[in-house]
Design a protein around this motif. Structure first.
Motif, short mmCIF file in Angstrom:
data_model
loop_
_atom_site.label_atom_id
_atom_site.label_comp_id
_atom_site.label_asym_id
_atom_site.label_seq_id
_atom_site.Cartn_x
_atom_site.Cartn_y
_atom_site.Cartn_z
N VAL A 197 49.11 43.33 35.01
CA VAL A 197 47.72 43.14 34.58
C VAL A 197 46.91 42.68 35.78
O VAL A 197 47.14 41.59 36.31
CB VAL A 197 47.64 42.10 33.46
N SER A 198 45.94 43.53 36.25
CA SER A 198 45.00 43.11 37.28
C SER A 198 43.98 42.18 36.62
O SER A 198 43.63 42.35 35.45
CB SER A 198 44.30 44.31 37.90
N ALA A 199 43.51 41.17 37.40
CA ALA A 199 42.64 40.17 36.77
C ALA A 199 41.76 39.49 37.81
O ALA A 199 42.10 39.44 39.00
CB ALA A 199 43.46 39.13 36.02
N VAL A 200 40.67 38.96 37.32
CA VAL A 200 39.78 38.10 38.10
C VAL A 200 39.86 36.71 37.50
O VAL A 200 39.54 36.52 36.32
CB VAL A 200 38.32 38.61 38.06
N ILE A 201 40.31 35.74 38.29
CA ILE A 201 40.51 34.38 37.81
C ILE A 201 39.51 33.46 38.51
O ILE A 201 39.42 33.45 39.74
CB ILE A 201 41.95 33.91 38.06
N SER B 84 37.95 38.51 33.80
CA SER B 84 38.12 39.89 33.34
C SER B 84 39.50 40.37 33.75
O SER B 84 40.12 39.82 34.66
CB SER B 84 37.04 40.80 33.94
N LYS B 85 39.99 41.42 33.07
CA LYS B 85 41.32 41.94 33.38
C LYS B 85 41.44 43.37 32.89
O LYS B 85 40.62 43.84 32.07
CB LYS B 85 42.41 41.07 32.74
N ILE B 86 42.47 44.05 33.39
CA ILE B 86 42.78 45.42 32.97
C ILE B 86 44.17 45.39 32.33
O ILE B 86 45.12 44.86 32.92
CB ILE B 86 42.79 46.39 34.17
N PRO B 87 44.34 45.94 31.13
CA PRO B 87 45.64 45.86 30.44
C PRO B 87 46.74 46.59 31.20
O PRO B 87 46.51 47.37 32.13
CB PRO B 87 45.36 46.52 29.09
N LEU B 88 47.98 46.36 30.74
CA LEU B 88 49.14 47.01 31.32
C LEU B 88 49.05 48.54 31.22
O LEU B 88 48.61 49.08 30.20
CB LEU B 88 50.42 46.56 30.62
N PHE B 89 49.47 49.21 32.29
CA PHE B 89 49.58 50.67 32.34
C PHE B 89 48.29 51.36 31.91
O PHE B 89 48.30 52.35 31.16
CB PHE B 89 50.79 51.14 31.52
N THR B 90 47.18 50.81 32.39
CA THR B 90 45.86 51.36 32.13
C THR B 90 45.11 51.46 33.45
O THR B 90 44.92 50.45 34.12
CB THR B 90 45.07 50.45 31.17
N PRO B 91 44.71 52.65 33.88
CA PRO B 91 43.94 52.76 35.12
C PRO B 91 42.54 52.18 34.96
O PRO B 91 41.96 52.23 33.87
CB PRO B 91 43.91 54.26 35.40
N GLY B 92 42.01 51.64 36.04
CA GLY B 92 40.66 51.10 35.97
C GLY B 92 40.30 50.32 37.21
O GLY B 92 41.05 50.29 38.20
N TYR B 93 39.14 49.71 37.17
CA TYR B 93 38.70 48.87 38.29
C TYR B 93 37.86 47.73 37.76
O TYR B 93 37.29 47.78 36.66
CB TYR B 93 37.92 49.68 39.33
N LEU B 94 37.79 46.65 38.55
CA LEU B 94 36.96 45.49 38.28
C LEU B 94 36.06 45.27 39.48
O LEU B 94 36.48 45.47 40.62
CB LEU B 94 37.83 44.24 38.06
N VAL B 95 34.82 44.87 39.24
CA VAL B 95 33.87 44.68 40.34
C VAL B 95 33.19 43.32 40.17
O VAL B 95 31.98 43.25 39.88
CB VAL B 95 32.83 45.81 40.41
N PRO B 96 33.91 42.23 40.35
CA PRO B 96 33.33 40.90 40.15
C PRO B 96 32.53 40.42 41.35
O PRO B 96 32.77 40.83 42.49
CB PRO B 96 34.55 40.02 39.94
N SER B 97 31.60 39.53 41.08
CA SER B 97 30.91 38.77 42.12
C SER B 97 31.65 37.45 42.26
O SER B 97 31.75 36.67 41.31
CB SER B 97 29.45 38.54 41.73
N VAL B 98 32.20 37.20 43.45
CA VAL B 98 33.15 36.11 43.65
C VAL B 98 32.56 35.05 44.57
O VAL B 98 32.01 35.38 45.63
CB VAL B 98 34.47 36.66 44.26
N PRO B 99 32.66 33.76 44.20
CA PRO B 99 32.14 32.71 45.08
C PRO B 99 33.03 32.51 46.30
O PRO B 99 34.26 32.56 46.20
CB PRO B 99 32.16 31.46 44.19
N LEU B 100 32.41 32.31 47.44
CA LEU B 100 33.13 32.00 48.68
C LEU B 100 33.14 30.48 48.84
O LEU B 100 32.16 29.89 49.30
CB LEU B 100 32.48 32.68 49.88
#
Length: 562
Positions: A465-469, A477-493
């Motif tokens: 599971v790909s994820a943004v923590i 946000s996350k992408i379920p198992l064996f599901t193609p996709g992408y995430l485009v989060p805005s991430v704090p530095l």
């Protein structure tokens, strides 16, 4: 309701069975076995954080008051019932022998903790503190031995959904382990004292365990003052980082039997993201992350793989961190490598995984382990370790790269944060573990790391599971198992340093040496008293002196004994 003559009611039968078990140590065995299973129930995908405290309490109830040898056996049983279900994902495609061998090895090391627990209960006051330190010492050992260690199953990683997890920001993951164990062993003493004094229960006998329980949860509360909240994170500059999950043709060890298909999948998802950016339906990322093994074909030597990657990178127009298997100048030897691929110019900076996993990425003692299973020959090559910490500064984003199981290791994670990482990236390939709980357990570890170091964690997985923590450990946000996709989060530095980052290593060492050193000091002091007592004339003087045979832990034992 009456019970017919000559028969016993359920309650009476249960009491008789309990007495029989108690006489043979059976109740202790049951408590140890139940404790291991209860601890397992706390780990992801479960969110029952409190089960870890109850499981540790059952271990404490089982070993309290026994000798060291019995403590080892009970803790071994506890370890078996914990690690066998926890690590079942390790044998899903290679059979039960490697899985059972790994679980048994971890349980054998856990048995050593049982010796310390038993000795501390008989000799040291304030037992829950020493017991929690003893558990921490066992985790430190398992994190280093054998073959570089395997710290999977640390108590800290059972707590991402619980009120104790902020303690990681204050004291590091080792401190979170200590706090969780302290709560568990304090609960054990509380239960023993309630039972032992059930007829004449006095408040004084409950003071110690209750105070220590308050301390444990108080440290969790205090950690909230040091952790990076969502409000704190909002005040830092943000950058957009995309995470690609391309998926694999099929799960299992041969997920990459069609190796080009895996690379094609990740390239295709990147092209889809580029199309969404051009259409205005997705934000333009500053950096893109592909997972571990997203190119199992060496892109330095294979022109087709290099071209597929370059086309996708040029389309999205920003640097892409890919995960590749790269050959070395040694036969059948490879690097597990993260490579920054730039538009127009191709490969740039690299990071080589520093701790390849024994039995998964290299085979130690191959001829010896072949005696037990020919599965060792499924691993035909070996991955060589890198030496450089995985710090990058790409497109103005200082980030730290951890490849797969490296996120479980305290030192490797701390190194990239100390190296200036303002975002943590975990490149992983979970396709080899199919639909098991492994990916969720690894995600829980990443959540604890986020809290510990106050950083966002981006998990890029081939099959999920790909994820943004977020820095507070919550999953954005996350992408379920064996599901193609992408995430485009805005991430704090985030460049703020938590106390957990600074103190974590010191806390681990303090916890590791505390109980063994205390027991050693008592042993040396006792030997010194024996030598003094054996001097001529000393024995005669001692005959007229009142003697107190109590040990420092007798006050706890007497109060806690049923």
């Amino acid at each position: 309701m009456t019970t017919p003559a000559g028969t016993a009611g359920p309650g009476r039968r249960l009491a008789r069975w309990a007495r029989a078990l108690r006489g043979t140590g059976g109740l202790r065995l049951l408590a140890a076995a139940a404790g291991g299973l209860t601890l397992y129930a706390a780990f992801a995908p479960s969110t029952l954080w409190w089960a870890a405290i109850v499981g540790i309490a059952l271990l404490g109830l089982s070993v309290y008051g026994v000798r060291g040898r019995s403590g080892y056996g009970l803790a071994l049983v506890f370890g078996l019932t914990f690690y066998l279900p926890l690590l079942n994902w390790s044998g899903v495609y290679v059979g039960s022998l490697p899985w059972v061998a790994l679980a048994v090895a971890e349980a054998l090391l856990t048995g050593l903790v049982g010796i310390l627990l038993a000795w501390a209960a008989r000799r040291l006051p304030w037992w829950p503190i020493w017991a929690a330190a003893a558990w921490g010492a066992g985790e430190a050992l398992r994190a280093r031995f054998p073959f570089g260690g395997f710290p999977w199953g640390s108590l800290a990683f059972s707590q991402p959904d619980g009120p104790l997890v902020p303690a990681a920001s204050l004291l590091g993951s080792a401190g979170l382990t200590f706090v969780t164990a302290l709560a568990g062993f304090s609960l054990a003493v509380l239960l023993r004292r309630c039972w032992g004094h059930r007829r004449t229960l006095a408040v004084r006998v409950l003071v110690l365990p209750l105070v220590l329980l308050v301390v444990a949860f108080g440290l969790g509360l205090a950690g909230r003052l040091t952790m990076v909240s969502q409000a704190d994170a909002a005040s830092y500059p943000h950058r957009t980082i995309a995470v690609i999950q391309g998926n694999v043709p099929k799960p299992g060890l041969d997920f990459n039997a069609r190796r080009m298909a895996v690379t094609d999948n990740h390239a295709q998802r990147t092209h889809e993201l580029a199309a969404a950016v051009h259409a205005g339906t997705a934000p333009q990322p500053d950096l893109v992350i592909w997972p571990e093994n997203s190119s199992d074909i060496d892109p330095y030597t294979n022109a087709d793989a290099a071209q597929v990657i370059s086309d996708a990178v040029d389309d999205i127009g920003v640097p892409v961190l890919i995960g590749a298997v790269v050959g070395t100048d040694q036969p059948h030897s490879y690097y597990n490598m993260g490579i920054v691929w730039y538009p127009g110019t191709g490969p740039g900076e690299t990071y080589i995984k520093r701790h390849p996993i024994p039995f998964g990425e290299y085979m130690p003692w191959r001829s010896f382990f072949r005696i037990f299973s020919d599965k060792v020959d499924l691993l035909t090559g070996q991955f060589l370790p890198g030496s450089r910490v995985g710090n990058f500064d790409v497109a103005g984003i200082p980030f730290g790269d951890l490849i797969c199981f490296e996120v479980v290791e305290d030192g490797l994670t701390r190194d990239v944060v100390n190296g200036g990482a303002q975002v943590l990236v975990v490149q992983t390939n979970n396709a080899t573990f199919g639909w098991t709980d492994e990916t969720y357990q690894q995600q829980a570890m990443s959540r604890v790391r986020a809290v510990e170091h106050g950083r966002s964690v981006l998990i890029a997985a081939t099959s999920g599971v790909s994820a943004v923590i977020r820095p507070d450990g919550s999953v954005e946000s996350k992408i379920p198992l064996f599901t193609p996709g992408y995430l485009v989060p805005s991430v704090p530095l985030i460049d703020r340093t938590t106390p957990g980052t600074v103190l974590g290593a010191w806390v681990e060492w303090l916890v590791t040496i505390a109980t063994p050193l205390a027991l050693l000091w008592l042993f040396v002091a006792a030997r010194r008293r024996d030598r003094v007592g054996s001097r001529p004339g000393k024995r005669d003087a001692d005959q007229h002196r009142p003697t107190d045979h109590r040990t420092p832990g007798d006050d706890i034992q007497e109060d806690a004994s049923p």
